[in-house]
Motif scaffolding. Structure first.
Motif, PDB file in Angstrom:
ATOM      1  N   ALA A  18     -96.683 -70.097  50.931  1.00 58.66           N
ATOM      2  CA  ALA A  18     -95.374 -70.273  51.580  1.00 58.66           C
ATOM      3  C   ALA A  18     -94.284 -69.610  50.732  1.00 58.66           C
ATOM      4  CB  ALA A  18     -95.079 -71.757  51.776  1.00 58.66           C
ATOM      5  N   ASN A  19     -94.366 -69.761  49.410  1.00 58.64           N
ATOM      6  CA  ASN A  19     -93.375 -69.128  48.537  1.00 58.64           C
ATOM      7  C   ASN A  19     -93.431 -67.611  48.627  1.00 58.64           C
ATOM      8  OD1 ASN A  19     -92.189 -71.386  47.572  1.00 58.64           O
ATOM      9  ND2 ASN A  19     -93.495 -71.560  45.748  1.00 58.64           N
ATOM     10  N   TRP A  20     -94.636 -67.082  48.678  1.00 56.26           N
ATOM     11  CA  TRP A  20     -94.832 -65.626  48.762  1.00 56.26           C
ATOM     12  C   TRP A  20     -94.162 -65.079  50.015  1.00 56.26           C
ATOM     13  CZ3 TRP A  20     -95.106 -61.344  46.518  1.00 56.26           C
ATOM     14  CH2 TRP A  20     -95.842 -60.247  46.952  1.00 56.26           C
ATOM     15  N   PHE A  21     -94.433 -65.704  51.168  1.00 59.25           N
ATOM     16  CA  PHE A  21     -93.825 -65.234  52.415  1.00 59.25           C
ATOM     17  C   PHE A  21     -92.302 -65.402  52.376  1.00 59.25           C
ATOM     18  CE2 PHE A  21     -98.166 -65.831  54.221  1.00 59.25           C
ATOM     19  CZ  PHE A  21     -98.330 -64.534  54.671  1.00 59.25           C
ATOM     20  N   VAL A  40     -91.970 -51.176  44.386  1.00 63.17           N
ATOM     21  CA  VAL A  40     -92.374 -51.080  45.793  1.00 63.17           C
ATOM     22  C   VAL A  40     -92.944 -49.680  45.989  1.00 63.17           C
ATOM     23  CG1 VAL A  40     -91.613 -51.274  48.177  1.00 63.17           C
ATOM     24  CG2 VAL A  40     -90.453 -52.594  46.409  1.00 63.17           C
ATOM     25  N   THR A  41     -94.240 -49.589  46.144  1.00 66.21           N
ATOM     26  CA  THR A  41     -94.898 -48.285  46.307  1.00 66.21           C
ATOM     27  C   THR A  41     -95.650 -48.283  47.647  1.00 66.21           C
ATOM     28  OG1 THR A  41     -97.011 -48.937  45.312  1.00 66.21           O
ATOM     29  CG2 THR A  41     -95.272 -48.173  43.796  1.00 66.21           C
ATOM     30  N   ALA A  42     -96.469 -47.264  47.842  1.00 65.00           N
ATOM     31  CA  ALA A  42     -97.279 -47.233  49.068  1.00 65.00           C
ATOM     32  C   ALA A  42     -98.359 -48.327  49.048  1.00 65.00           C
ATOM     33  CB  ALA A  42     -97.934 -45.857  49.205  1.00 65.00           C
ATOM     34  N   LYS A  43     -98.673 -48.858  47.878  1.00 66.19           N
ATOM     35  CA  LYS A  43     -99.725 -49.892  47.842  1.00 66.19           C
ATOM     36  C   LYS A  43     -99.193 -51.179  48.473  1.00 66.19           C
ATOM     37  CE  LYS A  43    -103.085 -52.227  45.043  1.00 66.19           C
ATOM     38  NZ  LYS A  43    -103.894 -52.179  43.841  1.00 66.19           N
ATOM     39  N   PRO A  44     -99.904 -51.695  49.494  1.00 67.42           N
ATOM     40  CA  PRO A  44     -99.424 -52.882  50.193  1.00 67.42           C
ATOM     41  C   PRO A  44     -99.131 -54.058  49.244  1.00 67.42           C
ATOM     42  CG  PRO A  44    -101.205 -51.872  51.411  1.00 67.42           C
ATOM     43  CD  PRO A  44    -101.127 -51.147  50.099  1.00 67.42           C
ATOM     44  N   VAL A  45     -97.987 -54.710  49.445  1.00 65.63           N
ATOM     45  CA  VAL A  45     -97.581 -55.777  48.508  1.00 65.63           C
ATOM     46  C   VAL A  45     -98.586 -56.914  48.453  1.00 65.63           C
ATOM     47  CG1 VAL A  45     -95.064 -55.591  48.376  1.00 65.63           C
ATOM     48  CG2 VAL A  45     -96.096 -56.839  50.247  1.00 65.63           C
ATOM     49  N   ASP A  46     -99.227 -57.208  49.582  1.00 67.59           N
ATOM     50  CA  ASP A  46    -100.151 -58.341  49.534  1.00 67.59           C
ATOM     51  C   ASP A  46    -101.422 -57.984  48.759  1.00 67.59           C
ATOM     52  OD1 ASP A  46    -100.373 -61.127  50.346  1.00 67.59           O
ATOM     53  OD2 ASP A  46    -102.105 -60.476  51.526  1.00 67.59           O
ATOM     54  N   CYS A  47    -101.711 -56.689  48.626  1.00 66.52           N
ATOM     55  CA  CYS A  47    -102.826 -56.257  47.772  1.00 66.52           C
ATOM     56  C   CYS A  47    -102.403 -56.338  46.303  1.00 66.52           C
ATOM     57  CB  CYS A  47    -103.259 -54.836  48.115  1.00 66.52           C
ATOM     58  SG  CYS A  47    -103.761 -54.650  49.833  1.00 66.52           S
ATOM     59  N   VAL A  48    -101.115 -56.158  46.042  1.00 65.25           N
ATOM     60  CA  VAL A  48    -100.591 -56.330  44.682  1.00 65.25           C
ATOM     61  C   VAL A  48    -100.665 -57.815  44.294  1.00 65.25           C
ATOM     62  CG1 VAL A  48     -98.523 -56.097  43.230  1.00 65.25           C
ATOM     63  CG2 VAL A  48     -99.075 -54.322  44.904  1.00 65.25           C
ATOM     64  N   PHE A  49    -100.354 -58.669  45.247  1.00 59.82           N
ATOM     65  CA  PHE A  49    -100.373 -60.120  45.019  1.00 59.82           C
ATOM     66  C   PHE A  49    -101.799 -60.628  44.729  1.00 59.82           C
ATOM     67  CE2 PHE A  49    -100.902 -64.257  47.410  1.00 59.82           C
ATOM     68  CZ  PHE A  49    -100.233 -65.076  46.509  1.00 59.82           C
ATOM     69  N   TYR A  50    -102.772 -60.088  45.441  1.00 62.11           N
ATOM     70  CA  TYR A  50    -104.159 -60.570  45.356  1.00 62.11           C
ATOM     71  C   TYR A  50    -104.696 -60.440  43.930  1.00 62.11           C
ATOM     72  CZ  TYR A  50    -109.083 -61.126  46.630  1.00 62.11           C
ATOM     73  OH  TYR A  50    -110.387 -61.576  46.731  1.00 62.11           O
TER      74      TYR A  50
END
Ligand code: SF4
Ligand code: SF4
Length: 222
Positions: free
Chosen positions: A194-197, A167-177
């Motif tokens: 749905a699983n991600w959320f 968990v860093t400053a980089k937004p998690v959803d940008c990590v997911f993309y």
């Protein structure tokens, strides 16, 4: 010390990213994904604000406003949304912090509220492409969105070597993309979304209460 992603999130990300682009592909890319970026969770935003306070947020063509308290920083650089996430036996509220885009003249663009965030944003920028010069956390603006200028020196200033695992400053959803191949977005299925959320709401709980407490205890701008 940075917190590693919980094991179920690591498994989910590994599976979702399998066969997609590599980090080297992304480094060689002009980051068009960052003109319609993902979202941060509260844990990311707290780290982004820490970085800002330490004078660690820099980009070539824009100066972040100095002296902002946490609340004013968040509401200047993010559109803040509450997402209800169905969980076993009920539902949870997950706070989503959507990074704003910059305009050519250096203003942050707030997406009008009231409807679905993603639909409203897509429509706004489709009708007014000249407005969007990319995420406020890009190293520099996009030339002429949505045209790809091929400028691979552009990158996310929040990215670190451990952003994919911690968990860093980089937004998690940008990590997911991710992309199937460079610039060809991999679109998650409804089930994957749905699983991600569900994973985020489960492993980073009570974000609404924690955000409200941070705002309440926020000292005025310095
Ligand atoms: S558009 Fe795709 S390949 Fe390019 S930086 Fe974004 S994720 Fe990587
Ligand atoms: S936070 Fe970084 S990775 Fe996410 S959209 Fe903005 S520049 Fe791109």
């Amino acid at each position: 010390m940075q917190q590693p992603f919980p094991a179920p999130i690591v498994r989910f990300l590994n599976e979702y990213h399998s066969g997609g682009v590599t980090e080297a592909d992304c480094r060689a890319c002009s980051s068009p994904c960052c003109s319609l970026g993902g979202f941060a969770i509260l844990e990311n935003v707290v780290q982004i604000y820490e970085l800002y306070k330490q004078g660690g947020l820099h980009r070539a063509d824009y100066e972040y406003e100095s002296g902002l308290g946490f609340a004013n920083f968040v509401f200047k650089y993010f559109d803040v949304y509450k997402k209800l996430v169905p969980l076993e036996g009920g539902e949870a509220t997950l706070m989503l912090f959507h990074m704003r885009s910059l305009s050519q003249d250096g203003n942050t663009i707030a997406i009008p509220t009231g409807g679905d965030y993603w639909e409203t944003r897509a429509q706004l920028f489709e009708l007014n492409p000249w407005l969007n010069r990319g995420c406020v956390f890009l190293s520099h603006k996009v030339g002429n969105w949505p045209e790809d200028d091929g400028d691979a020196t552009r990158h996310c200033i929040l990215h670190t070597a451990s952003s994919g695992t911690h968990v860093t400053a980089k937004p998690v959803d940008c990590v997911f993309y991710t992309c199937n191949k460079p610039i060809e977005a991999r679109v998650p299925t409804e089930e994957q979304s749905a699983n991600w959320f569900r994973l985020l709401a489960t492993h980073f709980p009570n974000s609404l209460e924690r955000f409200e407490a941070l705002i309440r205890d926020d000292p005025a701008d310095k």
